[in-house]
Design a protein around this motif. Structure first.
Motif, short mmCIF file in Angstrom:
data_model
loop_
_atom_site.label_atom_id
_atom_site.label_comp_id
_atom_site.label_asym_id
_atom_site.label_seq_id
_atom_site.Cartn_x
_atom_site.Cartn_y
_atom_site.Cartn_z
N LYS A 62 -4.73 36.24 61.11
CA LYS A 62 -3.85 36.69 62.20
C LYS A 62 -3.35 38.10 61.93
N SER A 63 -3.01 38.81 62.98
CA SER A 63 -2.41 40.13 62.84
C SER A 63 -0.99 40.00 62.30
N ASP A 64 -0.52 41.04 61.66
CA ASP A 64 0.85 41.06 61.16
C ASP A 64 1.79 40.93 62.35
N PRO A 65 2.59 39.87 62.42
CA PRO A 65 3.48 39.65 63.56
C PRO A 65 4.55 40.74 63.73
N ARG A 66 4.76 41.53 62.67
CA ARG A 66 5.77 42.60 62.77
C ARG A 66 5.23 43.82 63.51
N LEU A 67 3.93 43.84 63.71
CA LEU A 67 3.29 44.98 64.38
C LEU A 67 2.81 44.59 65.77
N ASP A 68 3.01 45.45 66.71
CA ASP A 68 2.56 45.20 68.08
C ASP A 68 1.17 45.81 68.26
N LYS A 69 0.15 45.04 67.91
CA LYS A 69 -1.23 45.53 67.95
C LYS A 69 -1.99 44.81 69.06
N SER A 70 -2.56 45.57 69.98
CA SER A 70 -3.32 44.96 71.06
C SER A 70 -4.73 44.62 70.59
N THR A 71 -5.36 43.69 71.30
CA THR A 71 -6.74 43.31 70.99
C THR A 71 -7.67 44.50 71.13
N ASN A 72 -7.41 45.33 72.12
CA ASN A 72 -8.23 46.52 72.36
C ASN A 72 -8.12 47.50 71.20
N ALA A 73 -6.90 47.69 70.68
CA ALA A 73 -6.68 48.62 69.56
C ALA A 73 -7.39 48.11 68.31
N ILE A 74 -7.31 46.81 68.08
CA ILE A 74 -7.97 46.21 66.91
C ILE A 74 -9.48 46.40 66.99
N SER A 75 -10.04 46.18 68.16
CA SER A 75 -11.49 46.33 68.36
C SER A 75 -11.93 47.78 68.22
N GLU A 76 -11.09 48.70 68.70
CA GLU A 76 -11.41 50.13 68.58
C GLU A 76 -11.54 50.55 67.12
N VAL A 77 -10.55 50.14 66.32
CA VAL A 77 -10.54 50.48 64.90
C VAL A 77 -11.72 49.82 64.19
N TYR A 78 -11.98 48.56 64.51
CA TYR A 78 -13.09 47.83 63.89
C TYR A 78 -14.43 48.47 64.24
N ASP A 79 -14.67 48.72 65.51
CA ASP A 79 -15.95 49.28 65.96
C ASP A 79 -16.20 50.67 65.37
N THR A 80 -15.16 51.51 65.35
CA THR A 80 -15.31 52.86 64.80
C THR A 80 -15.51 52.80 63.29
N SER A 81 -14.85 51.85 62.64
CA SER A 81 -15.03 51.68 61.19
C SER A 81 -16.47 51.28 60.88
N LYS A 82 -17.07 50.46 61.75
CA LYS A 82 -18.47 50.05 61.56
C LYS A 82 -19.40 51.26 61.74
N GLU A 83 -19.05 52.15 62.64
CA GLU A 83 -19.86 53.36 62.84
C GLU A 83 -19.77 54.27 61.61
N ILE A 84 -18.56 54.38 61.06
CA ILE A 84 -18.38 55.18 59.84
C ILE A 84 -19.17 54.56 58.70
N GLU A 85 -19.18 53.25 58.64
CA GLU A 85 -19.92 52.54 57.60
C GLU A 85 -21.42 52.83 57.69
N GLN A 86 -21.91 52.96 58.92
CA GLN A 86 -23.32 53.29 59.13
C GLN A 86 -23.63 54.69 58.61
N LEU A 87 -22.70 55.63 58.83
CA LEU A 87 -22.88 56.99 58.31
C LEU A 87 -22.95 56.94 56.78
N LYS A 88 -22.06 56.17 56.18
CA LYS A 88 -22.01 56.04 54.73
C LYS A 88 -23.31 55.46 54.18
N GLU A 89 -23.82 54.43 54.85
CA GLU A 89 -25.05 53.77 54.40
C GLU A 89 -26.25 54.72 54.51
N THR A 90 -26.34 55.45 55.63
CA THR A 90 -27.44 56.39 55.83
C THR A 90 -27.40 57.49 54.77
#
Length: 231
Positions: A62-90
């Motif tokens: 679960k998300s930290d209940p003390r933080l107001d994080k939207s599902t969209n914000a979580i997905s944005e960070v996750y998806d961009t992190s995966k893109e960064i990971e691809q750069l690192k792997e390449t």
């Protein structure tokens, strides 16, 4: 893997996925699995097995209940992190190929020197030259090797630093990706693209020519023998 010692053991999952290997100056197999992107909130199955025994359960992230994080914000960070990971792997795969090629060139130079350093002087020089060029290419990804002691720095920002910088900013964002992270990501991607273009050109032209030259050599260890006589 199961521990060798008997007793009570503990495994810790840091709520991350399996990661990728980034660029390194050496060729070596990892002893542990690299850490990856933090998982999104949800239900995850944990399974532990030993021999014929198996135990499994579900873990609710679960998300930290003390933080107001939207599902969209979580997905944005996750998806961009995966893109960064691809750069690192390449980048990691490109540098690994460069390291392997340098090892081949160094081995050729050493072997030719042992066989006949005068006969193979030209090829030995070419091996040294190609090795130096590879070292310069690797430096574009991870910087020059600095053997000085203490705190040192390089004025040239390398690809790995740009990827790492973008990654830190992206993972720290609680409310989604901002213009700052987008700029840092684009800078990392552009730097990697430039490095990859130089690497591909090197392998297509210079390495290809060097490879053809080395493969044509007669590297038999047998030398022409002489007849000996006291007369």
């Amino acid at each position: 893997k199961a521990p060798k010692e008997n007793g009570i053991h503990k495994w810790t999952w840091y709520m991350d996925e399996k990661g990728v290997s980034g660029p390194s100056r050496s060729i070596s197999k990892r002893k542990s699995e690299p850490s990856g992107v933090k998982v999104k909130p949800g239900s995850y199955k944990v399974e532990l097995s030993y021999g014929n025994l198996k135990s499994e359960t579900n873990i609710e992230i679960k998300s930290d209940p003390r933080l107001d994080k939207s599902t969209n914000a979580i997905s944005e960070v996750y998806d961009t992190s995966k893109e960064i990971e691809q750069l690192k792997e390449t980048a990691g795969k490109a540098v690994n190929q460069l390291n392997e090629s340098k090892a081949i060139a160094d081995a050729y130079g050493k072997k030719l020197n042992e066989l006949d350093k005068e006969k193979f002087k030209s090829e030995i020089d070419k091996s040294k030259e190609i090795s130096k060029k590879i070292t310069k290419l690797v430096a574009i990804y991870i910087g020059k090797e600095d053997k000085r002691q203490g705190i040192t720095s390089d004025t040239i920002v390398n690809v790995n630093q740009r990827i790492g910088n973008a990654n830190r900013y992206i993972r720290s964002r609680q409310n989604g990706i901002t213009n700052t992270e987008t700029i840092l990501f684009d800078q990392a991607k552009d730097a990697l693209n430039d490095a990859l273009n130089k690497t591909n050109l090197f392998f297509k032209d210079e390495w290809g020519t060097y490879k053809d030259t080395m493969e044509k050599l007669d590297l038999s260890p047998f030398k022409k023998t002489k007849e000996f006589s006291l007369d």
